[in-house]
Design a protein around this motif. Structure first.
Motif, short mmCIF file in Angstrom:
data_model
loop_
_atom_site.label_atom_id
_atom_site.label_comp_id
_atom_site.label_asym_id
_atom_site.label_seq_id
_atom_site.Cartn_x
_atom_site.Cartn_y
_atom_site.Cartn_z
N GLN A 66 -0.62 -11.89 64.23
CA GLN A 66 0.61 -11.86 63.43
C GLN A 66 1.60 -12.91 63.96
O GLN A 66 2.19 -13.65 63.18
CB GLN A 66 1.24 -10.47 63.47
CG GLN A 66 2.48 -10.38 62.60
CD GLN A 66 3.33 -9.17 62.90
OE1 GLN A 66 3.55 -8.84 64.06
NE2 GLN A 66 3.81 -8.51 61.87
N THR A 67 1.77 -12.98 65.27
CA THR A 67 2.70 -13.95 65.86
C THR A 67 2.28 -15.38 65.56
O THR A 67 3.12 -16.22 65.22
CB THR A 67 2.78 -13.74 67.39
OG1 THR A 67 3.26 -12.41 67.64
CG2 THR A 67 3.72 -14.74 68.04
N LEU A 83 0.52 -16.48 62.99
CA LEU A 83 0.77 -16.76 61.57
C LEU A 83 2.26 -16.93 61.28
O LEU A 83 2.66 -17.83 60.54
CB LEU A 83 0.16 -15.67 60.69
CG LEU A 83 -1.36 -15.62 60.68
CD1 LEU A 83 -1.84 -14.39 59.92
CD2 LEU A 83 -1.94 -16.88 60.09
N ILE A 84 3.08 -16.07 61.85
CA ILE A 84 4.54 -16.19 61.66
C ILE A 84 5.02 -17.54 62.19
O ILE A 84 5.82 -18.22 61.54
CB ILE A 84 5.28 -15.02 62.32
CG1 ILE A 84 5.04 -13.74 61.51
CG2 ILE A 84 6.77 -15.30 62.45
CD1 ILE A 84 5.54 -12.47 62.16
N LEU A 138 3.89 -20.39 59.79
CA LEU A 138 4.66 -20.37 58.54
C LEU A 138 6.10 -20.78 58.77
O LEU A 138 6.69 -21.49 57.94
CB LEU A 138 4.58 -18.99 57.89
CG LEU A 138 3.16 -18.60 57.43
CD1 LEU A 138 3.15 -17.16 56.94
CD2 LEU A 138 2.65 -19.55 56.37
N GLN A 139 6.69 -20.39 59.89
CA GLN A 139 8.06 -20.80 60.20
C GLN A 139 8.15 -22.31 60.38
O GLN A 139 9.10 -22.94 59.92
CB GLN A 139 8.58 -20.08 61.44
CG GLN A 139 10.05 -20.34 61.71
CD GLN A 139 10.94 -19.97 60.54
OE1 GLN A 139 10.82 -18.89 59.97
NE2 GLN A 139 11.82 -20.86 60.15
N ARG A 169 3.67 -15.14 52.53
CA ARG A 169 3.30 -13.77 52.88
C ARG A 169 1.87 -13.80 53.38
O ARG A 169 1.10 -14.69 53.03
CB ARG A 169 3.40 -12.86 51.66
CG ARG A 169 4.81 -12.64 51.17
CD ARG A 169 4.86 -11.77 49.92
NE ARG A 169 4.21 -12.36 48.75
CZ ARG A 169 4.71 -13.33 48.00
NH1 ARG A 169 5.85 -13.86 48.31
NH2 ARG A 169 4.06 -13.78 46.95
N THR A 171 1.07 -6.83 57.82
CA THR A 171 1.72 -7.93 57.12
C THR A 171 2.78 -8.56 58.01
O THR A 171 3.01 -8.12 59.13
CB THR A 171 2.39 -7.46 55.81
OG1 THR A 171 3.53 -6.65 56.15
CG2 THR A 171 1.43 -6.70 54.93
N GLU A 172 3.45 -9.57 57.47
CA GLU A 172 4.53 -10.23 58.20
C GLU A 172 5.71 -9.30 58.42
O GLU A 172 6.56 -9.53 59.27
CB GLU A 172 4.97 -11.52 57.48
CG GLU A 172 5.70 -11.31 56.18
CD GLU A 172 4.82 -10.95 54.98
OE1 GLU A 172 5.39 -10.67 53.92
OE2 GLU A 172 3.58 -10.95 55.10
N LYS A 173 5.79 -8.21 57.66
CA LYS A 173 6.91 -7.28 57.76
C LYS A 173 6.71 -6.19 58.80
O LYS A 173 7.66 -5.50 59.15
CB LYS A 173 7.16 -6.64 56.39
CG LYS A 173 7.59 -7.66 55.35
CD LYS A 173 7.81 -7.02 54.02
CE LYS A 173 8.18 -8.07 53.00
NZ LYS A 173 8.38 -7.51 51.68
#
Length: 61
Positions: free
Chosen positions: A18-19, A21-22, A25-26, A38, A49-51
């Motif tokens: 997750q980290t 991918l975040i 994307l950032q 997303r 998910t990202e949330k």
């Protein structure tokens, strides 16, 4: 324009994936290549998910 990408990660903890991918994307948002993004990470225990927020290795929100 919409793109769908599938990535097969090595055996990593879901919170690390997750980290990663975040962060990717950032970086793309900062470079003004993306308006929105997303993702879903499919695990044996469900979808992340990202949330999702982690506390240690547990999802808390």
């Amino acid at each position: 324009m919409k793109a769908i990408v599938e990535i097969e990660f090595k055996d990593l903890p879901v919170e690390k994936v997750q980290t990663i991918l975040i962060d990717i994307l950032q970086a793309l948002k900062t470079s003004e290549y993306l308006d929105d993004a997303r993702f879903q990470i499919h695990t044996p225990n469900g979808v992340v998910t990202e949330k999702c927020l982690f506390q240690g290795t547990k999802i808390v929100a």
